[in-house]
Enzyme design. Structure first.
Site, PDB file in Angstrom:
ATOM      1  N   CYS A   1       4.064   0.170 -25.973  1.00  0.00           N
ATOM      2  CA  CYS A   1       3.733  -0.821 -27.005  1.00  0.00           C
ATOM      3  C   CYS A   1       2.233  -1.076 -27.133  1.00  0.00           C
ATOM      4  O   CYS A   1       1.805  -1.794 -28.039  1.00  0.00           O
ATOM      5  CB  CYS A   1       4.469  -2.139 -26.738  1.00  0.00           C
ATOM      6  SG  CYS A   1       3.780  -3.073 -25.345  1.00  0.00           S
TER       7      CYS A   1
ATOM      8  N   ASP B   1       0.785  -1.240   0.000  1.00  0.00           N
ATOM      9  CA  ASP B   1       0.000   0.000   0.000  1.00  0.00           C
ATOM     10  C   ASP B   1       0.815   1.287   0.000  1.00  0.00           C
ATOM     11  O   ASP B   1       0.276   2.367  -0.267  1.00  0.00           O
ATOM     12  CB  ASP B   1      -0.988   0.002   1.177  1.00  0.00           C
ATOM     13  CG  ASP B   1      -0.313  -0.245   2.536  1.00  0.00           C
ATOM     14  OD1 ASP B   1       0.819   0.223   2.741  1.00  0.00           O
ATOM     15  OD2 ASP B   1      -0.930  -0.893   3.398  1.00  0.00           O
TER      16      ASP B   1
ATOM     17  N   HIS C   1       6.666  -7.770  -1.286  1.00  0.00           N
ATOM     18  CA  HIS C   1       5.659  -8.139  -2.296  1.00  0.00           C
ATOM     19  C   HIS C   1       5.406  -7.039  -3.323  1.00  0.00           C
ATOM     20  O   HIS C   1       4.371  -7.050  -3.985  1.00  0.00           O
ATOM     21  CB  HIS C   1       4.353  -8.546  -1.607  1.00  0.00           C
ATOM     22  CG  HIS C   1       4.453  -9.852  -0.872  1.00  0.00           C
ATOM     23  ND1 HIS C   1       3.602 -10.229   0.146  1.00  0.00           N
ATOM     24  CD2 HIS C   1       5.324 -10.887  -1.021  1.00  0.00           C
ATOM     25  CE1 HIS C   1       3.942 -11.439   0.591  1.00  0.00           C
ATOM     26  NE2 HIS C   1       4.986 -11.850  -0.085  1.00  0.00           N
TER      27      HIS C   1
ATOM     28  N   THR D   1       0.994  -9.932  10.859  1.00  0.00           N
ATOM     29  CA  THR D   1       0.969 -10.855   9.719  1.00  0.00           C
ATOM     30  C   THR D   1       0.455 -12.216  10.163  1.00  0.00           C
ATOM     31  O   THR D   1       0.772 -12.681  11.265  1.00  0.00           O
ATOM     32  CB  THR D   1       2.357 -10.981   9.038  1.00  0.00           C
ATOM     33  OG1 THR D   1       2.284 -11.992   8.018  1.00  0.00           O
ATOM     34  CG2 THR D   1       3.472 -11.321  10.013  1.00  0.00           C
TER      35      THR D   1
ATOM     36  N   GLU E   1      -4.281 -11.756  17.094  1.00  0.00           N
ATOM     37  CA  GLU E   1      -4.676 -13.160  17.282  1.00  0.00           C
ATOM     38  C   GLU E   1      -3.453 -14.061  17.250  1.00  0.00           C
ATOM     39  O   GLU E   1      -2.388 -13.649  16.781  1.00  0.00           O
ATOM     40  CB  GLU E   1      -5.604 -13.583  16.140  1.00  0.00           C
ATOM     41  CG  GLU E   1      -6.920 -12.847  16.147  1.00  0.00           C
ATOM     42  CD  GLU E   1      -7.699 -13.036  14.862  1.00  0.00           C
ATOM     43  OE1 GLU E   1      -7.261 -13.849  14.005  1.00  0.00           O
ATOM     44  OE2 GLU E   1      -8.740 -12.368  14.718  1.00  0.00           O
TER      45      GLU E   1
END
Ligand code: OAD
Length: 251
Positions: A156, A105, A120, A193, A220
């Site tokens: 292109c 982000d 990523h 994560t 969690e």
């Protein structure tokens, strides 16, 4: 209990400490960026795994670009939160600080972080699917929402694709090299994560094998919870804020 955990982390952060932080979608959750998994982690009932693949793009580039356009537009309205700001502050304050993010982000850069290891890629970059000779390796396309879907290569006329890593694709070798170097650290924090997507999910174990004290910060439990030296349950913005208040107060 929480106090002891905060103490154990604070003791390991200092001017000469090598601190590496790996972040995931949970760090941007408080900014309003949806996470991938969990109850809000779906888009039009498609799972990320079904859209973020080269196969999905090959069979329906418009659908995949609609998903990215929706995310890009949503993210363009989001602002960095306290977690991003604390990490940017640590980057300026501690020489041995490194940030690896799985997030595409760009909120870390918006908060002022430099030299972020973008595991990523970036949702704001694109590249020519054909890799045409005239186009740059990748370039910034930050129009959101896009005027035309799917966008085409200005050089292109072919398809362009988002500059992110999709399932089934390898990580850029230079990014892997920088991430590997960042594993040589004293303290490794895995923040927000789910620890499900490899190779990123293996970084915390690799850092521990190399002698780092490893900590997970998450709302969690995850598959990594039982493998780290210390797991702190809580929101990234809240726990990093607590840490910074203690660190800032010390100087
Ligand atoms: P996930 O959506 O899999 O997991 C988000 C994690 O953040 C969960 O473990 C939540 O419990 C936690 N969480 C939620 N809110 C939080 C908060 N405020 N503070 C702390 N933790 C919180 O996201 P990632 O682990 O980043 O890949 O997903 C890994 C990769 O899978 C992503 O980079 C993306 C995705 O498909 C690509 O785009 C290639």
């Amino acid at each position: 209990m929480r106090e002891n955990s905060i103490d154990a982390i604070v003791r390991r952060i200092g001017p000469s400490a090598r601190v590496t932080v790996l972040t995931g979608a949970g760090v941007s959750a408080a900014s309003g960026v949806p996470t991938f998994r969990g109850k809000d982690g779906l888009w039009k009932s498609y799972a990320a795994e079904r859209l973020a693949t080269p196969e999905a793009f090959a069979s329906d580039p418009r659908l995949v670009w609609e998903w990215y356009d929706w995310r890009r537009t949503l993210i363009s309205r989001c602002r960095p939160n306290g977690a991003h700001r604390t990490l940017a502050l640590w980057g300026r304050r501690y020489e041995g600080f490194r940030l690896i993010t799985q997030n595409v982000d760009g909120l870390d850069e918006k908060a002022g972080s430099e030299g972020v290891i973008r595991f990523h890629g970036s949702i704001w970059e694109v590249f020519c699917l054909d890799g045409c000779a005239r186009s740059p390796r990748r370039w910034v396309l930050d129009e959101a929402p896009l005027g035309h879907i799917p966008p085409s290569c200005p050089w292109c006329g072919g398809l362009v694709r988002p500059g992110v890593v999709w399932f089934g694709e390898g990580i850029d070798p230079e990014v892997l090299r920088r991430a590997d170097a960042a594993l040589d650290c004293d303290l490794f924090l895995a923040v927000g994560t789910s620890a499900l997507v490899y190779p990123a999910a293996g970084l915390v174990d690799a850092a521990r094998r190399r002698g780092a004290f490893t900590v997970e910060i998450n709302r969690e439990a995850t598959p990594a919870t039982g493998r780290v030296d210390l797991a702190v349950q809580g929101g990234a913005e809240e726990v990093l804020g607590l840490l910074e208040r203690r660190l800032g107060g010390r100087e």
